[in-house]
Design a protein around this motif. Structure first.
Motif, PDB file in Angstrom:
ATOM      1  N   SER A 149      41.752  37.969  20.636  1.00 30.91           N
ATOM      2  CA  SER A 149      41.818  36.738  19.848  1.00 30.91           C
ATOM      3  C   SER A 149      40.591  35.856  20.092  1.00 30.91           C
ATOM      4  CB  SER A 149      43.106  35.965  20.139  1.00 30.91           C
ATOM      5  OG  SER A 149      43.054  35.307  21.380  1.00 30.91           O
ATOM      6  N   TYR A 150      39.872  36.127  21.166  1.00 32.11           N
ATOM      7  CA  TYR A 150      38.619  35.431  21.457  1.00 32.11           C
ATOM      8  C   TYR A 150      37.404  36.319  21.177  1.00 32.11           C
ATOM      9  CZ  TYR A 150      41.313  31.650  23.383  1.00 32.11           C
ATOM     10  OH  TYR A 150      42.189  30.596  23.522  1.00 32.11           O
ATOM     11  N   GLY A 151      37.628  37.424  20.475  1.00 30.49           N
ATOM     12  CA  GLY A 151      36.528  38.309  20.115  1.00 30.49           C
ATOM     13  C   GLY A 151      36.000  39.132  21.268  1.00 30.49           C
ATOM     14  N   VAL A 152      36.842  39.415  22.245  1.00 33.92           N
ATOM     15  CA  VAL A 152      36.412  40.188  23.404  1.00 33.92           C
ATOM     16  C   VAL A 152      36.786  41.656  23.196  1.00 33.92           C
ATOM     17  CG1 VAL A 152      36.642  40.502  25.898  1.00 33.92           C
ATOM     18  CG2 VAL A 152      36.739  38.188  24.910  1.00 33.92           C
ATOM     19  N   PRO A 153      35.789  42.544  23.129  1.00 33.12           N
ATOM     20  CA  PRO A 153      36.090  43.980  23.065  1.00 33.12           C
ATOM     21  C   PRO A 153      36.805  44.410  24.344  1.00 33.12           C
ATOM     22  CG  PRO A 153      33.785  43.545  22.545  1.00 33.12           C
ATOM     23  CD  PRO A 153      34.359  42.269  23.083  1.00 33.12           C
ATOM     24  N   CYS A 154      37.559  45.493  24.258  1.00 35.87           N
ATOM     25  CA  CYS A 154      38.406  45.898  25.378  1.00 35.87           C
ATOM     26  C   CYS A 154      38.243  47.371  25.717  1.00 35.87           C
ATOM     27  CB  CYS A 154      39.871  45.642  25.038  1.00 35.87           C
ATOM     28  SG  CYS A 154      40.241  43.912  24.691  1.00 35.87           S
ATOM     29  N   ILE A 155      38.450  47.670  26.986  1.00 40.30           N
ATOM     30  CA  ILE A 155      38.628  49.041  27.457  1.00 40.30           C
ATOM     31  C   ILE A 155      40.071  49.131  27.912  1.00 40.30           C
ATOM     32  CG2 ILE A 155      38.094  50.709  29.272  1.00 40.30           C
ATOM     33  CD1 ILE A 155      35.234  49.681  29.297  1.00 40.30           C
TER      34      ILE A 155
ATOM     35  N   HIS B  64      43.704  30.626  28.347  1.00 35.49           N
ATOM     36  CA  HIS B  64      43.081  30.332  27.053  1.00 35.49           C
ATOM     37  C   HIS B  64      41.910  29.365  27.222  1.00 35.49           C
ATOM     38  CE1 HIS B  64      45.606  32.613  24.335  1.00 35.49           C
ATOM     39  NE2 HIS B  64      46.613  32.309  25.130  1.00 35.49           N
ATOM     40  N   LYS B  65      42.042  28.427  28.132  1.00 37.29           N
ATOM     41  CA  LYS B  65      40.934  27.511  28.413  1.00 37.29           C
ATOM     42  C   LYS B  65      39.736  28.293  28.956  1.00 37.29           C
ATOM     43  CE  LYS B  65      39.697  23.353  30.915  1.00 37.29           C
ATOM     44  NZ  LYS B  65      39.967  22.425  31.963  1.00 37.29           N
ATOM     45  N   PHE B  66      40.001  29.238  29.857  1.00 40.63           N
ATOM     46  CA  PHE B  66      38.924  30.063  30.402  1.00 40.63           C
ATOM     47  C   PHE B  66      38.198  30.807  29.283  1.00 40.63           C
ATOM     48  CE2 PHE B  66      37.053  33.940  31.966  1.00 40.63           C
ATOM     49  CZ  PHE B  66      36.359  33.505  33.080  1.00 40.63           C
ATOM     50  N   TYR B  67      38.962  31.476  28.419  1.00 43.96           N
ATOM     51  CA  TYR B  67      38.344  32.226  27.316  1.00 43.96           C
ATOM     52  C   TYR B  67      37.536  31.313  26.399  1.00 43.96           C
ATOM     53  CZ  TYR B  67      40.597  36.799  28.020  1.00 43.96           C
ATOM     54  OH  TYR B  67      40.974  38.025  28.493  1.00 43.96           O
ATOM     55  N   SER B  68      38.029  30.126  26.153  1.00 46.45           N
ATOM     56  CA  SER B  68      37.325  29.237  25.233  1.00 46.45           C
ATOM     57  C   SER B  68      36.065  28.632  25.866  1.00 46.45           C
ATOM     58  CB  SER B  68      38.250  28.134  24.719  1.00 46.45           C
ATOM     59  OG  SER B  68      38.641  27.277  25.762  1.00 46.45           O
ATOM     60  N   GLU B  69      35.995  28.599  27.192  1.00 49.63           N
ATOM     61  CA  GLU B  69      34.857  27.976  27.871  1.00 49.63           C
ATOM     62  C   GLU B  69      33.839  28.970  28.429  1.00 49.63           C
ATOM     63  OE1 GLU B  69      36.593  25.446  30.849  1.00 49.63           O
ATOM     64  OE2 GLU B  69      37.256  23.963  29.360  1.00 49.63           O
ATOM     65  N   HIS B  70      34.165  30.253  28.426  1.00 45.07           N
ATOM     66  CA  HIS B  70      33.280  31.263  29.012  1.00 45.07           C
ATOM     67  C   HIS B  70      32.996  32.384  28.019  1.00 45.07           C
ATOM     68  CE1 HIS B  70      35.070  29.274  32.521  1.00 45.07           C
ATOM     69  NE2 HIS B  70      33.934  29.547  33.125  1.00 45.07           N
ATOM     70  N   ASN B  71      31.805  32.914  28.113  1.00 48.09           N
ATOM     71  CA  ASN B  71      31.459  34.084  27.323  1.00 48.09           C
ATOM     72  C   ASN B  71      31.923  35.326  28.087  1.00 48.09           C
ATOM     73  OD1 ASN B  71      30.302  35.774  25.391  1.00 48.09           O
ATOM     74  ND2 ASN B  71      28.385  35.884  26.526  1.00 48.09           N
ATOM     75  N   VAL B  72      32.899  36.013  27.552  1.00 45.63           N
ATOM     76  CA  VAL B  72      33.442  37.207  28.185  1.00 45.63           C
ATOM     77  C   VAL B  72      32.981  38.412  27.360  1.00 45.63           C
ATOM     78  CG1 VAL B  72      35.546  38.417  28.882  1.00 45.63           C
ATOM     79  CG2 VAL B  72      35.432  35.915  29.042  1.00 45.63           C
ATOM     80  N   ASP B  73      32.297  39.330  28.014  1.00 40.91           N
ATOM     81  CA  ASP B  73      31.730  40.481  27.315  1.00 40.91           C
ATOM     82  C   ASP B  73      32.729  41.615  27.119  1.00 40.91           C
ATOM     83  OD1 ASP B  73      29.067  39.425  27.139  1.00 40.91           O
ATOM     84  OD2 ASP B  73      28.843  39.868  29.273  1.00 40.91           O
ATOM     85  N   LEU B  74      33.698  41.719  28.033  1.00 37.40           N
ATOM     86  CA  LEU B  74      34.574  42.885  28.016  1.00 37.40           C
ATOM     87  C   LEU B  74      35.846  42.589  28.794  1.00 37.40           C
ATOM     88  CD1 LEU B  74      34.565  45.942  27.185  1.00 37.40           C
ATOM     89  CD2 LEU B  74      33.657  46.416  29.461  1.00 37.40           C
TER      90      LEU B  74
END
Length: 172
Positions: A92-98, A63-73
């Motif tokens: 939950s961090y607004g990351v689209p998924c495949i 969760h710390k990683f997601y909150s500190e990094h912009n993840v596109d996918l």
């Protein structure tokens, strides 16, 4: 083996050189060393593909990683699944998924709305094509998919809201 991480590697090999990819893989398993060797062998010489096998981390660190990094996918190409918490966490961090259309994945991913669904027995090129499609999205389309991912999680899978609703329903 059921996670089929090797298929991500095979798809990345086919990505056009004009597309730069930073792939970070979280998780461990019995074939982790083999997968890292495969990635080194197949991706190590590609200048447009960077990759890091992060290994197993705590949920707090994820969760710390997601909150500190912009993840596109977020990519999950498992052969079998229930309703994957990993996809819920990403959304939950607004990351689209495949994800592969197995188990309950289609309850989370609405094809071309908040991500993309692959057939269970997809070919690596199909995943490559989706990765390249995501790369081509303009900022408005990216934001729309990101918002849809978050909204899907918040409406259907947000534990705080769901627990509160369940308690209210049980008390009535």
């Amino acid at each position: 083996p059921l996670k089929r991480v090797h298929m991500i590697i095979e798809a990345l090999v086919l990505v056009k050189e004009s597309i730069v990819v930073d792939w970070i893989h979280f998780g461990m398993g019995p074939i982790a060393d083999e997968l890292e060797k495969l990635a080194n062998n197949k991706l190590g010489c590609l200048p447009n593909i960077k990759y890091l096998f992060y290994g197993g981390i705590s949920n707090d660190d994820l969760h710390k990683f997601y909150s500190e990094h912009n993840v596109d996918l977020f990519v999950n190409v498992s052969e079998t699944e229930g309703i994957p918490i990993s996809i819920m966490e990403a959304m939950s961090y607004g990351v689209p998924c495949i994800g592969t259309n197995v188990g309950g994945v289609s309850e989370l991913i609405y094809n071309n709305v908040n991500g993309f669904l692959l057939n269970k027995n997809f070919a690596a090129l199909e995943l490559t094509n989706l990765l390249e499609e995501v790369f081509k999205l303009n900022l408005s389309e990216q934001n729309k998919k990101s918002r849809s991912a978050y909204d899907t999680w918040n409406l259907n899978f947000n534990a705080d809201k769901n627990i509160s609703s369940l308690v209210k329903e049980m008390l009535n």
